[in-house]
Design a protein around this motif. Structure first.
Motif, mmCIF file in Angstrom:
data_model
loop_
_atom_site.group_PDB
_atom_site.id
_atom_site.type_symbol
_atom_site.label_atom_id
_atom_site.label_comp_id
_atom_site.label_asym_id
_atom_site.label_seq_id
_atom_site.Cartn_x
_atom_site.Cartn_y
_atom_site.Cartn_z
ATOM 1 N N SER A 55 -95.532 -77.598 -21.823
ATOM 2 C CA SER A 55 -95.914 -78.388 -20.466
ATOM 3 C C SER A 55 -95.773 -77.592 -19.040
ATOM 4 N N SER A 65 -84.094 -80.279 -16.081
ATOM 5 C CA SER A 65 -84.762 -81.436 -16.745
ATOM 6 C C SER A 65 -85.341 -82.165 -15.520
ATOM 7 N N LYS A 105 -90.346 -93.036 -18.172
ATOM 8 C CA LYS A 105 -90.571 -91.963 -19.172
ATOM 9 C C LYS A 105 -89.224 -91.346 -19.592
ATOM 10 N N ARG A 111 -86.488 -88.388 -20.325
ATOM 11 C CA ARG A 111 -85.798 -87.054 -19.811
ATOM 12 C C ARG A 111 -86.376 -86.103 -20.651
ATOM 13 N N GLU A 112 -86.807 -85.074 -19.829
ATOM 14 C CA GLU A 112 -87.724 -83.908 -20.587
ATOM 15 C C GLU A 112 -86.854 -82.671 -19.950
ATOM 16 N N GLN A 140 -87.253 -86.367 -15.035
ATOM 17 C CA GLN A 140 -87.417 -87.878 -15.505
ATOM 18 C C GLN A 140 -88.387 -88.658 -14.648
#
Length: 123
Positions: free
Chosen positions: A67, A36, A42, A44-45, A38
């Protein structure tokens, strides 16, 4: 399970970078591992996940959001207890703290998290 990410650094747009996550403790082949990131300000992705034998999607199956799909590749070497994230064609928007994590399966919240490694993409 303890996780230690490494390999971050400063790179230019278009460059490649490989992150590593050293894992220890437990039967690591069971776990799904994920990465992940971050970025400042923003959320966390989750950007990559690779299934373990304990999941329901088949050991070694990988998952990516749009993405990073086609640019990032996650892999695992259970003999070395290490998970990798190969990142190609890096963009400034890839700048973030990158974290590795482990859990029962991809798509569910991981149980274990390592400390982050910073990736900065800038010219």
């Amino acid at each position: 399970v303890q996780l230690q990410a490494s390999g971050g650094g400063l790179v230019q747009p278009g460059d490649s970078l490989r992150l590593s996550c050293a894992a220890s403790g437990g039967d690591l082949s069971y776990y799904a591992f994920g990465w992940s990131r971050q970025a400042p300000g923003k959320e966390r992705e989750g950007i990559a996940c690779i299934a373990g034998r304990g999941g329901n999607t088949g050991r070694g199956n990988t998952h990516y959001p749009d993405s990073v799909k086609g640019r990032f590749t996650i892999s695992r070497d259970d003999a070395k207890n290490t998970v990798y994230l190969q990142m190609n064609s890096l963009k400034p928007e890839d700048t973030a703290d990158y974290y590795c994590a482990a859990g029962a399966a991809c798509g569910v919240e991981p149980h274990y998290w390592g400390k982050g490694t910073l990736v900065t993409v800038s010219s």
